[in-house]
Each structure stands twice: as C-alpha cells, then as structure tokens.
Design a protein around this motif. Structure first.
Motif, PDB file in Angstrom:
ATOM      1  N   VAL A  37     -11.931 -31.387 -10.578  1.00 30.03           N
ATOM      2  CA  VAL A  37     -12.102 -31.650 -12.013  1.00 30.03           C
ATOM      3  C   VAL A  37     -11.514 -32.984 -12.431  1.00 30.03           C
ATOM      4  CG1 VAL A  37     -12.339 -29.250 -12.733  1.00 30.03           C
ATOM      5  CG2 VAL A  37     -10.066 -30.276 -12.607  1.00 30.03           C
ATOM      6  N   ASP A  38     -10.578 -33.509 -11.633  1.00 32.70           N
ATOM      7  CA  ASP A  38     -10.015 -34.813 -11.957  1.00 32.70           C
ATOM      8  C   ASP A  38      -9.255 -35.318 -10.739  1.00 32.70           C
ATOM      9  OD1 ASP A  38      -9.460 -37.079 -13.425  1.00 32.70           O
ATOM     10  OD2 ASP A  38      -8.224 -36.062 -14.922  1.00 32.70           O
ATOM     11  N   VAL A  90      -7.919 -26.784 -15.814  1.00 33.49           N
ATOM     12  CA  VAL A  90      -7.273 -27.046 -14.528  1.00 33.49           C
ATOM     13  C   VAL A  90      -6.488 -25.808 -14.097  1.00 33.49           C
ATOM     14  CG1 VAL A  90      -5.591 -28.480 -13.293  1.00 33.49           C
ATOM     15  CG2 VAL A  90      -7.124 -29.521 -14.974  1.00 33.49           C
ATOM     16  N   GLN A  91      -6.759 -25.364 -12.863  1.00 33.59           N
ATOM     17  CA  GLN A  91      -6.072 -24.187 -12.326  1.00 33.59           C
ATOM     18  C   GLN A  91      -5.125 -24.531 -11.186  1.00 33.59           C
ATOM     19  OE1 GLN A  91      -9.964 -22.695 -11.709  1.00 33.59           O
ATOM     20  NE2 GLN A  91      -9.632 -20.962 -13.072  1.00 33.59           N
ATOM     21  N   VAL A  92      -5.374 -25.660 -10.517  1.00 28.48           N
ATOM     22  CA  VAL A  92      -4.542 -26.078  -9.393  1.00 28.48           C
ATOM     23  C   VAL A  92      -4.385 -27.592  -9.462  1.00 28.48           C
ATOM     24  CG1 VAL A  92      -4.334 -26.170  -6.861  1.00 28.48           C
ATOM     25  CG2 VAL A  92      -5.420 -24.189  -7.941  1.00 28.48           C
ATOM     26  N   VAL A  93      -3.161 -28.065  -9.186  1.00 27.48           N
ATOM     27  CA  VAL A  93      -2.889 -29.492  -9.048  1.00 27.48           C
ATOM     28  C   VAL A  93      -2.357 -29.710  -7.643  1.00 27.48           C
ATOM     29  CG1 VAL A  93      -1.498 -31.450  -9.816  1.00 27.48           C
ATOM     30  CG2 VAL A  93      -2.378 -29.807 -11.510  1.00 27.48           C
ATOM     31  N   LEU A  94      -3.069 -30.512  -6.865  1.00 27.57           N
ATOM     32  CA  LEU A  94      -2.623 -30.875  -5.519  1.00 27.57           C
ATOM     33  C   LEU A  94      -2.119 -32.307  -5.568  1.00 27.57           C
ATOM     34  CD1 LEU A  94      -5.546 -29.409  -3.374  1.00 27.57           C
ATOM     35  CD2 LEU A  94      -3.363 -28.336  -3.976  1.00 27.57           C
ATOM     36  N   MET A  95      -0.897 -32.502  -5.093  1.00 25.88           N
ATOM     37  CA  MET A  95      -0.283 -33.831  -5.147  1.00 25.88           C
ATOM     38  C   MET A  95       0.075 -34.280  -3.742  1.00 25.88           C
ATOM     39  SD  MET A  95       2.225 -33.124  -8.385  1.00 25.88           S
ATOM     40  CE  MET A  95       2.887 -34.781  -8.340  1.00 25.88           C
ATOM     41  N   VAL A 102      -0.926 -22.595 -13.699  1.00 29.61           N
ATOM     42  CA  VAL A 102      -1.441 -23.633 -12.813  1.00 29.61           C
ATOM     43  C   VAL A 102      -0.542 -23.688 -11.580  1.00 29.61           C
ATOM     44  CG1 VAL A 102      -1.868 -26.120 -12.557  1.00 29.61           C
ATOM     45  CG2 VAL A 102      -2.370 -24.986 -14.727  1.00 29.61           C
ATOM     46  N   LEU A 103      -1.155 -23.642 -10.410  1.00 31.05           N
ATOM     47  CA  LEU A 103      -0.421 -23.826  -9.167  1.00 31.05           C
ATOM     48  C   LEU A 103      -0.296 -25.319  -8.917  1.00 31.05           C
ATOM     49  CD1 LEU A 103       0.883 -22.669  -6.570  1.00 31.05           C
ATOM     50  CD2 LEU A 103      -1.396 -22.844  -5.527  1.00 31.05           C
ATOM     51  N   VAL A 104       0.925 -25.801  -8.728  1.00 32.23           N
ATOM     52  CA  VAL A 104       1.191 -27.209  -8.450  1.00 32.23           C
ATOM     53  C   VAL A 104       1.776 -27.294  -7.053  1.00 32.23           C
ATOM     54  CG1 VAL A 104       2.442 -29.276  -9.163  1.00 32.23           C
ATOM     55  CG2 VAL A 104       1.651 -27.641 -10.896  1.00 32.23           C
ATOM     56  N   CYS A 105       1.119 -28.052  -6.162  1.00 35.26           N
ATOM     57  CA  CYS A 105       1.576 -28.210  -4.782  1.00 35.26           C
ATOM     58  C   CYS A 105       1.815 -29.683  -4.493  1.00 35.26           C
ATOM     59  CB  CYS A 105       0.537 -27.679  -3.797  1.00 35.26           C
ATOM     60  SG  CYS A 105       0.203 -25.927  -3.968  1.00 35.26           S
ATOM     61  N   CYS A 106       3.012 -29.995  -3.988  1.00 36.43           N
ATOM     62  CA  CYS A 106       3.394 -31.372  -3.676  1.00 36.43           C
ATOM     63  C   CYS A 106       3.551 -31.506  -2.170  1.00 36.43           C
ATOM     64  CB  CYS A 106       4.705 -31.729  -4.354  1.00 36.43           C
ATOM     65  SG  CYS A 106       4.705 -31.443  -6.133  1.00 36.43           S
TER      66      CYS A 106
END
Length: 184
Positions: free
Chosen positions: A46-47, A71-76, A132-136
């Motif tokens: 989505v972005d 946004v449901q997941v942020v992958l960093m 939101v799941l945030v993974c770094c």
C-alpha cells in the motif's frame, strides 16, 4: 506447508519503510526484497518509503502508517545495528502497544547460519500498535529474505494456525476472516 489449515487466504495491506542515509528507492535492494516477497505471497503493497536514520523522521512515518486505517503491517529494514546512526529501535519502541519479545531472538537464531555471529549485533524487533504489526529488520537483502521466508510468511498468512498475527491486526481482517469462513 503442512501446518496450513483449510482457511481462506486474506491479503494484507503492507507498507515498507527503508531506513538509510545513503540509499534511494532505486538502489534500495533490501526494501525491494520485502516488496517482492510480500507481493509474491499475495499481499498488497500500500505504500513504500525511505527516510534517513533519524529518530524523528522514522517515528513520524511509522506513526502515519499506524494511524492509517488501510495499513495492517509495516515492514522496516535498516537502522537496527550498533552504530551511532542506527536509531530504528529507539524510534519505534515508544510507538508500540505490545512488543513481540521473541521476534529479535528468533531472527538472530534463524539468521545465524547465513551471517554468522554478526547476527548478535542485530536489534531486530516487532510489536503491535493500533492493530498494526510493525517489524524492524536489518538493512541487508539477506536479512530481509531470511526474516520473510522463515518467520513472516507464516505469521502473515490467514491460513496458518493456530497462532499467527492476522487475528490481532486491525478489525477489518477479523471481519474478512469471519465472512470468508461463513461462506465456506
């Protein structure tokens, strides 16, 4: 995958953020690795963004995505090491409602064979914030590939049971799952 139940697949809306002082979106092989993997698994990008390794720029972008209803997941990727410019964990940790304590340990365990003891310097982390799941993850394509293939692919698949992150994501995911199961 033998552990997949007979449930419907629900594609998730995922944003990818690269933390780098030197890369551009055109030279960002780590972020592109995550994009390729998530799209290959049937999820929706989505972005995608790139910010320098600055606590406030990282926190601002992640905060926008955490607040975004789509946004449901942020992958960093990037900024998880020990140099002075590695600020991702400090930027993200205050934003999390709940930390996934085992994510960093599991990442280090599964990446040991590929990158050796330098995996000890990874401060990979994950958590939930506002559904939101945030993974770094570290900023290398290999680290992103390993994290996706050995941890995230199953955790973001609605067919995986009994335990994954999908039911904990924003309410629309649970509603979609229930609607799909009602039709089955």
């Amino acid at each position: 995958m033998a552990h997949l139940k007979q449930r419907n697949f629900v594609p998730l809306n995922i944003a990818v953020l690269t933390i780098s002082d030197t890369r551009t979106l055109d030279t960002d092989t780590s972020g592109q690795t995550l994009v390729d993997r998530l799209q290959g698994a049937g999820h929706v990008l989505v972005d995608r963004g790139l910010v320098i390794d600055d606590i406030y720029q990282i926190r601002a972008q992640v905060s926008l995505w955490i607040a975004d209803p789509d946004v449901q997941v942020v992958l960093m990727t990037g900024g998880t090491g020990f140099t002075v410019r590695d600020n991702t964990p400090q930027a993200v940790l205050p934003l999390l409602d709940k930390q996934v304590d085992g994510f960093g340990e599991l990442f280090r365990q599964v990446s040991l064979a590929e990158i050796g003891t330098s995996t000890l310097q990874s401060r990979a982390l994950a958590g939930l914030s506002n559904g939101v799941l945030v993974c770094c993850m570290p900023g290398s394509p290999g680290a992103c590939r390993t994290a996706w293939d050995q941890i995230l692919v199953g955790q973001l698949d609605s067919r995986t049971g009994p335990c994954n992150f999908v039911p904990h994501l924003k309410p629309q995911v649970e509603q979609i799952l229930q609607a799909c199961e009602a039709r089955s």
